[in-house]
Design a protein around this motif. Structure first.
Motif, PDB file in Angstrom:
ATOM      1  N   ALA A  60       0.857  -1.187   0.000  1.00  0.00           N
ATOM      2  CA  ALA A  60       0.000   0.000   0.000  1.00  0.00           C
ATOM      3  C   ALA A  60       0.894   1.238   0.000  1.00  0.00           C
ATOM      4  CB  ALA A  60      -0.925  -0.014   1.212  1.00  0.00           C
ATOM      5  N   SER A  61       1.050   1.817  -1.167  1.00  0.00           N
ATOM      6  CA  SER A  61       1.996   2.923  -1.320  1.00  0.00           C
ATOM      7  C   SER A  61       1.573   4.164  -0.543  1.00  0.00           C
ATOM      8  CB  SER A  61       2.190   3.264  -2.798  1.00  0.00           C
ATOM      9  OG  SER A  61       0.963   3.605  -3.386  1.00  0.00           O
ATOM     10  N   VAL A  62       0.320   4.240  -0.129  1.00  0.00           N
ATOM     11  CA  VAL A  62      -0.113   5.382   0.665  1.00  0.00           C
ATOM     12  C   VAL A  62       0.631   5.409   2.000  1.00  0.00           C
ATOM     13  CG1 VAL A  62      -2.094   4.244   1.766  1.00  0.00           C
ATOM     14  CG2 VAL A  62      -2.157   6.712   1.359  1.00  0.00           C
ATOM     15  N   THR A  63       1.136   4.265   2.463  1.00  0.00           N
ATOM     16  CA  THR A  63       1.859   4.220   3.732  1.00  0.00           C
ATOM     17  C   THR A  63       3.264   4.776   3.617  1.00  0.00           C
ATOM     18  OG1 THR A  63       2.682   1.971   3.374  1.00  0.00           O
ATOM     19  CG2 THR A  63       0.563   2.204   4.511  1.00  0.00           C
ATOM     20  N   ASN A  64       3.858   4.692   2.428  1.00  0.00           N
ATOM     21  CA  ASN A  64       5.197   5.233   2.227  1.00  0.00           C
ATOM     22  C   ASN A  64       5.505   5.208   0.734  1.00  0.00           C
ATOM     23  OD1 ASN A  64       7.991   5.791   2.102  1.00  0.00           O
ATOM     24  ND2 ASN A  64       8.272   4.970   4.154  1.00  0.00           N
ATOM     25  N   GLY A  65       5.648   6.361   0.152  1.00  0.00           N
ATOM     26  CA  GLY A  65       5.902   6.463  -1.280  1.00  0.00           C
ATOM     27  C   GLY A  65       7.365   6.603  -1.649  1.00  0.00           C
ATOM     28  N   ASN A  66       8.259   6.272  -0.735  1.00  0.00           N
ATOM     29  CA  ASN A  66       9.685   6.364  -1.013  1.00  0.00           C
ATOM     30  C   ASN A  66      10.029   5.409  -2.165  1.00  0.00           C
ATOM     31  OD1 ASN A  66      12.526   5.488  -0.813  1.00  0.00           O
ATOM     32  ND2 ASN A  66      12.606   6.824   0.970  1.00  0.00           N
ATOM     33  N   ILE A  67      10.549   5.958  -3.243  1.00  0.00           N
ATOM     34  CA  ILE A  67      10.803   5.156  -4.445  1.00  0.00           C
ATOM     35  C   ILE A  67      11.798   4.024  -4.172  1.00  0.00           C
ATOM     36  CG2 ILE A  67      11.761   5.215  -6.788  1.00  0.00           C
ATOM     37  CD1 ILE A  67      10.374   7.906  -7.152  1.00  0.00           C
ATOM     38  N   ALA A  68      12.806   4.279  -3.354  1.00  0.00           N
ATOM     39  CA  ALA A  68      13.774   3.219  -3.038  1.00  0.00           C
ATOM     40  C   ALA A  68      13.083   2.052  -2.334  1.00  0.00           C
ATOM     41  CB  ALA A  68      14.907   3.779  -2.175  1.00  0.00           C
ATOM     42  N   LEU A  69      12.164   2.357  -1.419  1.00  0.00           N
ATOM     43  CA  LEU A  69      11.428   1.289  -0.739  1.00  0.00           C
ATOM     44  C   LEU A  69      10.503   0.564  -1.708  1.00  0.00           C
ATOM     45  CD1 LEU A  69      10.441   2.974   2.650  1.00  0.00           C
ATOM     46  CD2 LEU A  69      12.325   1.415   2.191  1.00  0.00           C
ATOM     47  N   LEU A  70       9.838   1.314  -2.574  1.00  0.00           N
ATOM     48  CA  LEU A  70       8.953   0.685  -3.561  1.00  0.00           C
ATOM     49  C   LEU A  70       9.730  -0.279  -4.453  1.00  0.00           C
ATOM     50  CD1 LEU A  70       6.720   3.723  -4.642  1.00  0.00           C
ATOM     51  CD2 LEU A  70       6.228   1.970  -2.926  1.00  0.00           C
ATOM     52  N   LYS A  71      10.944   0.098  -4.807  1.00  0.00           N
ATOM     53  CA  LYS A  71      11.777  -0.780  -5.647  1.00  0.00           C
ATOM     54  C   LYS A  71      12.103  -2.088  -4.927  1.00  0.00           C
ATOM     55  CE  LYS A  71      13.955   2.724  -8.532  1.00  0.00           C
ATOM     56  NZ  LYS A  71      15.228   3.370  -8.923  1.00  0.00           N
ATOM     57  N   ILE A  72      12.292  -2.018  -3.620  1.00  0.00           N
ATOM     58  CA  ILE A  72      12.575  -3.241  -2.859  1.00  0.00           C
ATOM     59  C   ILE A  72      11.364  -4.167  -2.905  1.00  0.00           C
ATOM     60  CG2 ILE A  72      13.009  -4.178  -0.555  1.00  0.00           C
ATOM     61  CD1 ILE A  72      14.760  -1.668  -0.033  1.00  0.00           C
ATOM     62  N   PHE A  73      10.171  -3.630  -2.681  1.00  0.00           N
ATOM     63  CA  PHE A  73       8.964  -4.463  -2.748  1.00  0.00           C
ATOM     64  C   PHE A  73       8.802  -5.061  -4.143  1.00  0.00           C
ATOM     65  CE2 PHE A  73       7.889  -2.226   1.133  1.00  0.00           C
ATOM     66  CZ  PHE A  73       7.275  -3.218   1.879  1.00  0.00           C
ATOM     67  N   ARG A  74       9.052  -4.260  -5.174  1.00  0.00           N
ATOM     68  CA  ARG A  74       8.930  -4.752  -6.555  1.00  0.00           C
ATOM     69  C   ARG A  74       9.914  -5.880  -6.820  1.00  0.00           C
ATOM     70  NH1 ARG A  74      11.555  -3.762 -11.077  1.00  0.00           N
ATOM     71  NH2 ARG A  74      12.660  -1.989 -10.228  1.00  0.00           N
ATOM     72  N   SER A  75      11.125  -5.772  -6.259  1.00  0.00           N
ATOM     73  CA  SER A  75      12.151  -6.796  -6.494  1.00  0.00           C
ATOM     74  C   SER A  75      11.755  -8.151  -5.911  1.00  0.00           C
ATOM     75  CB  SER A  75      13.505  -6.355  -5.921  1.00  0.00           C
ATOM     76  OG  SER A  75      13.511  -6.432  -4.511  1.00  0.00           O
ATOM     77  N   PHE A  76      10.809  -8.165  -4.974  1.00  0.00           N
ATOM     78  CA  PHE A  76      10.314  -9.414  -4.395  1.00  0.00           C
ATOM     79  C   PHE A  76       9.031  -9.885  -5.087  1.00  0.00           C
ATOM     80  CE2 PHE A  76      13.309  -8.410  -1.147  1.00  0.00           C
ATOM     81  CZ  PHE A  76      13.674  -9.639  -0.612  1.00  0.00           C
ATOM     82  N   GLY A  77       8.667  -9.226  -6.193  1.00  0.00           N
ATOM     83  CA  GLY A  77       7.503  -9.653  -6.952  1.00  0.00           C
ATOM     84  C   GLY A  77       6.179  -9.128  -6.408  1.00  0.00           C
ATOM     85  N   TRP A  78       6.238  -8.195  -5.488  1.00  0.00           N
ATOM     86  CA  TRP A  78       5.001  -7.616  -4.968  1.00  0.00           C
ATOM     87  C   TRP A  78       4.448  -6.608  -5.971  1.00  0.00           C
ATOM     88  CZ3 TRP A  78       3.922  -6.692   0.797  1.00  0.00           C
ATOM     89  CH2 TRP A  78       4.312  -7.798   1.546  1.00  0.00           C
ATOM     90  N   GLY A  79       3.139  -6.451  -5.950  1.00  0.00           N
ATOM     91  CA  GLY A  79       2.486  -5.417  -6.721  1.00  0.00           C
ATOM     92  C   GLY A  79       2.302  -4.189  -5.849  1.00  0.00           C
ATOM     93  N   LEU A  80       1.535  -3.244  -6.380  1.00  0.00           N
ATOM     94  CA  LEU A  80       1.323  -1.983  -5.681  1.00  0.00           C
ATOM     95  C   LEU A  80      -0.167  -1.710  -5.550  1.00  0.00           C
ATOM     96  CD1 LEU A  80       3.164   0.355  -4.626  1.00  0.00           C
ATOM     97  CD2 LEU A  80       2.575   1.541  -6.735  1.00  0.00           C
ATOM     98  N   HIS A  81      -0.570  -1.250  -4.396  1.00  0.00           N
ATOM     99  CA  HIS A  81      -1.942  -0.807  -4.168  1.00  0.00           C
ATOM    100  C   HIS A  81      -1.889   0.705  -4.021  1.00  0.00           C
ATOM    101  CE1 HIS A  81      -5.694  -0.086  -1.903  1.00  0.00           C
ATOM    102  NE2 HIS A  81      -6.128  -0.978  -2.757  1.00  0.00           N
TER     103      HIS A  81
END
Length: 161
Positions: A60-81
């Motif tokens: 849930a990107s509303v909790t933290n939109g830090n691009i570096a953190l989003l990239k970590i979630f993406r690298s584990f195959g997670w999607g984005l809400h």
């Protein structure tokens, strides 16, 4: 057990007080510092906790939109809400494919709905009849299909709003 872990973490912070002061002097306050290794371990633990093969986790990107953190979630195959067009924008900047993004916002105007769809997001959760009508109005203009739309109207008393 949890309280012992919290107490232990306070006694052994991930970096020294001197380093914290150095970072504050350089970047100012407030300053948020994340332990990437700990985040990766947590994501992996959560990902492995559900054995159903078709499970799709979404951060849930509303909790933290830090691009570096989003990239970590993406690298584990997670999607984005995403809850706002801004959340979608940050997700795209972090490398998420639009098909990996679920949008669940509210009160979009026509221009915002067009933007969400022009970015290629095809899974939408709509929260009102007005949003559903707007979606139906915008789609023909784009000559595009959406993969999934969930309509969840608000219920108040004995009638639907």
């Amino acid at each position: 057990m949890v309280s012992n872990n919290l107490a232990q973490n306070r006694l052994n912070p991930p970096f020294s007080r001197e380093l914290a002061q150095e970072l504050l002097n350089k970047y100012g306050s407030p300053l948020y510092v994340y332990n990437g290794d700990r985040l990766r371990e947590t994501i992996e633990r959560i990902s492995k906790a559900v054995s159903y093969p078709r499970t799709q986790f979404r951060f849930a990107s509303v909790t933290n939109g830090n691009i570096a953190l989003l990239k970590i979630f993406r690298s584990f195959g997670w999607g984005l809400h995403a809850n706002t067009p801004g959340d979608i924008y940050l997700g795209l900047q972090a490398g998420f494919d639009p098909s990996e993004i679920v949008y669940s916002g509210s009160n979009l105007n026509c221009a915002e709905m067009l933007q969400v769809m022009n970015w290629g997001v095809t899974t939408l959760n709509l929260d009102s009849l007005a949003q559903l009508q707007l979606c139906c109005k915008v789609l023909p203009k784009l000559q595009r299909k959406i993969d999934s739309a969930r309509f969840t109207p608000q219920f108040a008393g004995n009638y639907w709003r």
